[in-house]
Design a protein around this motif. Sequence first.
Motif, PDB file in Angstrom:
ATOM      1  N   SER A 124       0.822  -1.218   0.000  1.00 59.76           N
ATOM      2  CA  SER A 124       0.000   0.000   0.000  1.00 59.76           C
ATOM      3  C   SER A 124       0.854   1.266   0.000  1.00 59.76           C
ATOM      4  CB  SER A 124      -0.950   0.000   1.198  1.00 59.76           C
ATOM      5  OG  SER A 124      -0.211  -0.054   2.409  1.00 59.76           O
ATOM      6  N   ARG A 125       2.122   1.162   0.344  1.00 62.27           N
ATOM      7  CA  ARG A 125       3.007   2.331   0.368  1.00 62.27           C
ATOM      8  C   ARG A 125       3.378   2.816  -1.034  1.00 62.27           C
ATOM      9  NH1 ARG A 125       8.149   0.686  -0.838  1.00 62.27           N
ATOM     10  NH2 ARG A 125       8.656  -1.478  -0.389  1.00 62.27           N
ATOM     11  N   LEU A 126       3.146   1.997  -2.054  1.00 64.46           N
ATOM     12  CA  LEU A 126       3.455   2.390  -3.433  1.00 64.46           C
ATOM     13  C   LEU A 126       2.344   3.302  -3.934  1.00 64.46           C
ATOM     14  CD1 LEU A 126       4.674  -1.042  -4.857  1.00 64.46           C
ATOM     15  CD2 LEU A 126       6.060   0.844  -3.987  1.00 64.46           C
ATOM     16  N   LYS A 127       2.677   4.559  -4.151  1.00 66.55           N
ATOM     17  CA  LYS A 127       1.693   5.566  -4.550  1.00 66.55           C
ATOM     18  C   LYS A 127       2.150   6.289  -5.810  1.00 66.55           C
ATOM     19  CE  LYS A 127      -0.737   5.193  -0.659  1.00 66.55           C
ATOM     20  NZ  LYS A 127      -1.871   4.318  -0.663  1.00 66.55           N
ATOM     21  N   ALA A 128       1.193   6.652  -6.661  1.00 62.75           N
ATOM     22  CA  ALA A 128       1.492   7.412  -7.871  1.00 62.75           C
ATOM     23  C   ALA A 128       2.250   8.679  -7.486  1.00 62.75           C
ATOM     24  CB  ALA A 128       0.207   7.755  -8.605  1.00 62.75           C
ATOM     25  N   GLY A 129       3.278   8.991  -8.253  1.00 57.66           N
ATOM     26  CA  GLY A 129       4.123  10.145  -7.982  1.00 57.66           C
ATOM     27  C   GLY A 129       5.369   9.790  -7.187  1.00 57.66           C
ATOM     28  N   GLY A 130       5.402   8.604  -6.604  1.00 55.70           N
ATOM     29  CA  GLY A 130       6.556   8.165  -5.827  1.00 55.70           C
ATOM     30  C   GLY A 130       7.524   7.364  -6.685  1.00 55.70           C
ATOM     31  N   THR A 131       8.456   6.711  -6.021  1.00 50.53           N
ATOM     32  CA  THR A 131       9.408   5.846  -6.714  1.00 50.53           C
ATOM     33  C   THR A 131       9.601   4.566  -5.911  1.00 50.53           C
ATOM     34  OG1 THR A 131      11.328   6.828  -5.630  1.00 50.53           O
ATOM     35  CG2 THR A 131      10.707   7.745  -7.767  1.00 50.53           C
ATOM     36  N   THR A 132      10.067   3.550  -6.593  1.00 52.05           N
ATOM     37  CA  THR A 132      10.494   2.308  -5.968  1.00 52.05           C
ATOM     38  C   THR A 132      11.690   1.813  -6.777  1.00 52.05           C
ATOM     39  OG1 THR A 132       9.741   0.194  -5.058  1.00 52.05           O
ATOM     40  CG2 THR A 132       8.929   0.773  -7.255  1.00 52.05           C
ATOM     41  N   GLU A 133      12.145   0.616  -6.511  1.00 50.54           N
ATOM     42  CA  GLU A 133      13.301   0.086  -7.237  1.00 50.54           C
ATOM     43  C   GLU A 133      13.005  -1.283  -7.823  1.00 50.54           C
ATOM     44  OE1 GLU A 133      16.541  -0.026  -4.420  1.00 50.54           O
ATOM     45  OE2 GLU A 133      17.177   1.987  -5.013  1.00 50.54           O
ATOM     46  N   ALA A 134      13.599  -1.526  -8.973  1.00 52.95           N
ATOM     47  CA  ALA A 134      13.577  -2.859  -9.583  1.00 52.95           C
ATOM     48  C   ALA A 134      15.003  -3.388  -9.545  1.00 52.95           C
ATOM     49  CB  ALA A 134      13.091  -2.792 -11.029  1.00 52.95           C
ATOM     50  N   THR A 135      15.142  -4.657  -9.238  1.00 48.24           N
ATOM     51  CA  THR A 135      16.445  -5.315  -9.282  1.00 48.24           C
ATOM     52  C   THR A 135      16.405  -6.363 -10.376  1.00 48.24           C
ATOM     53  OG1 THR A 135      16.818  -4.928  -6.934  1.00 48.24           O
ATOM     54  CG2 THR A 135      18.154  -6.648  -7.988  1.00 48.24           C
ATOM     55  N   ILE A 136      17.297  -6.200 -11.336  1.00 48.42           N
ATOM     56  CA  ILE A 136      17.399  -7.106 -12.468  1.00 48.42           C
ATOM     57  C   ILE A 136      18.498  -8.106 -12.147  1.00 48.42           C
ATOM     58  CG2 ILE A 136      17.892  -7.282 -14.940  1.00 48.42           C
ATOM     59  CD1 ILE A 136      17.036  -4.196 -14.954  1.00 48.42           C
ATOM     60  N   THR A 137      18.176  -9.384 -12.184  1.00 49.48           N
ATOM     61  CA  THR A 137      19.150 -10.439 -11.916  1.00 49.48           C
ATOM     62  C   THR A 137      19.481 -11.140 -13.224  1.00 49.48           C
ATOM     63  OG1 THR A 137      18.218 -10.752  -9.712  1.00 49.48           O
ATOM     64  CG2 THR A 137      19.626 -12.518 -10.566  1.00 49.48           C
ATOM     65  N   PHE A 138      20.769 -11.294 -13.472  1.00 48.20           N
ATOM     66  CA  PHE A 138      21.249 -11.934 -14.689  1.00 48.20           C
ATOM     67  C   PHE A 138      21.597 -13.382 -14.399  1.00 48.20           C
ATOM     68  CE2 PHE A 138      21.774  -7.433 -15.131  1.00 48.20           C
ATOM     69  CZ  PHE A 138      21.344  -7.185 -16.424  1.00 48.20           C
ATOM     70  N   ALA A 139      21.654 -14.193 -15.435  1.00 47.80           N
ATOM     71  CA  ALA A 139      21.917 -15.633 -15.293  1.00 47.80           C
ATOM     72  C   ALA A 139      23.247 -15.911 -14.598  1.00 47.80           C
ATOM     73  CB  ALA A 139      21.866 -16.316 -16.658  1.00 47.80           C
ATOM     74  N   ASP A 140      24.220 -15.001 -14.734  1.00 49.35           N
ATOM     75  CA  ASP A 140      25.521 -15.209 -14.086  1.00 49.35           C
ATOM     76  C   ASP A 140      25.532 -14.761 -12.626  1.00 49.35           C
ATOM     77  OD1 ASP A 140      25.539 -12.445 -14.305  1.00 49.35           O
ATOM     78  OD2 ASP A 140      27.297 -12.354 -15.610  1.00 49.35           O
ATOM     79  N   GLY A 141      24.387 -14.286 -12.117  1.00 43.20           N
ATOM     80  CA  GLY A 141      24.290 -13.865 -10.720  1.00 43.20           C
ATOM     81  C   GLY A 141      24.479 -12.376 -10.511  1.00 43.20           C
ATOM     82  N   ASP A 142      24.998 -11.665 -11.492  1.00 37.32           N
ATOM     83  CA  ASP A 142      25.136 -10.209 -11.368  1.00 37.32           C
ATOM     84  C   ASP A 142      23.755  -9.577 -11.283  1.00 37.32           C
ATOM     85  OD1 ASP A 142      27.894 -10.137 -11.398  1.00 37.32           O
ATOM     86  OD2 ASP A 142      28.048  -9.620 -13.517  1.00 37.32           O
ATOM     87  N   PRO A 147      15.840   2.738 -10.472  1.00 39.54           N
ATOM     88  CA  PRO A 147      14.601   3.333  -9.953  1.00 39.54           C
ATOM     89  C   PRO A 147      13.434   3.142 -10.925  1.00 39.54           C
ATOM     90  CG  PRO A 147      16.068   5.054 -10.752  1.00 39.54           C
ATOM     91  CD  PRO A 147      16.814   3.755 -10.861  1.00 39.54           C
ATOM     92  N   LEU A 148      12.233   3.060 -10.365  1.00 39.52           N
ATOM     93  CA  LEU A 148      11.004   3.021 -11.145  1.00 39.52           C
ATOM     94  C   LEU A 148      10.117   4.167 -10.683  1.00 39.52           C
ATOM     95  CD1 LEU A 148       9.991  -0.778 -10.944  1.00 39.52           C
ATOM     96  CD2 LEU A 148      11.167   0.367 -12.828  1.00 39.52           C
ATOM     97  N   LYS A 149       9.677   5.003 -11.603  1.00 34.87           N
ATOM     98  CA  LYS A 149       8.683   6.025 -11.278  1.00 34.87           C
ATOM     99  C   LYS A 149       7.341   5.320 -11.162  1.00 34.87           C
ATOM    100  CE  LYS A 149      10.078   8.669 -14.780  1.00 34.87           C
ATOM    101  NZ  LYS A 149       9.978   9.700 -15.803  1.00 34.87           N
ATOM    102  N   ILE A 150       6.589   5.672 -10.148  1.00 35.05           N
ATOM    103  CA  ILE A 150       5.284   5.047  -9.949  1.00 35.05           C
ATOM    104  C   ILE A 150       4.211   5.943 -10.553  1.00 35.05           C
ATOM    105  CG2 ILE A 150       3.640   4.153  -8.270  1.00 35.05           C
ATOM    106  CD1 ILE A 150       6.026   3.777  -6.341  1.00 35.05           C
ATOM    107  N   GLU A 151       3.385   5.340 -11.437  1.00 30.74           N
ATOM    108  CA  GLU A 151       2.325   6.081 -12.115  1.00 30.74           C
ATOM    109  C   GLU A 151       0.994   5.379 -11.916  1.00 30.74           C
ATOM    110  OE1 GLU A 151       3.369   6.326 -16.254  1.00 30.74           O
ATOM    111  OE2 GLU A 151       5.320   7.238 -15.835  1.00 30.74           O
ATOM    112  N   ALA A 152      -0.081   6.162 -11.942  1.00 30.72           N
ATOM    113  CA  ALA A 152      -1.425   5.590 -11.915  1.00 30.72           C
ATOM    114  C   ALA A 152      -1.753   5.079 -13.307  1.00 30.72           C
ATOM    115  CB  ALA A 152      -2.438   6.653 -11.501  1.00 30.72           C
TER     116      ALA A 152
END
Length: 164
Positions: A124-142, A147-152
């Motif tokens: 519920s803390r994710l609100k339009a106008g805010g930000t959060t993060e995405a973590t991309i994991t690669f097959a080699d473990g890296d 950042p992700l902008k949060i939009e309605a």
Amino acid sequence: MNKAYATAVIAALALSACQQPKETPVAEKTQPAPEAKPGIAVAQGRLILPAVTGNPGAAYLQIDNRAGANVVVSAISIDGAEKAEMHQTIGDAMTAVERVEIAPGTSITFEPGQLHVMAFNLASRLKAGGTTEATITFADGDKVTTPLKIEAMGAGTAEHGESH
């Protein structure tokens, strides 16, 4: 006098401990940051909130492979989502995608109606106008965090009408 002497010794030890520089372990000095995958750049990250609370959201971003070899995205997680999955829409069918390979010198775009990330059970803390993060994991473990902008849903464009 023994009590005064003991107090003076304790005070001197405490002061000398404060003046010593902290040593960083050798491992911390020599290892690269865990969030840095050489040759990878991520841009245009955004999380679209669902129109109906409880439904999944969708995340979109672009991953550029500036490295000299193929890279394989094996997972993407989103801070504030209980679960995230890569999906692809082909025609009217949406299916989960286990891996996304990116050739050297190319980019992959996660976008509405194509390859995208479904974000389930959003906090519920994710609100339009805010930000959060995405973590991309690669097959080699890296990993790479971005950042992700949060939009309605529907904010600014009509492209969010995709049914999830």
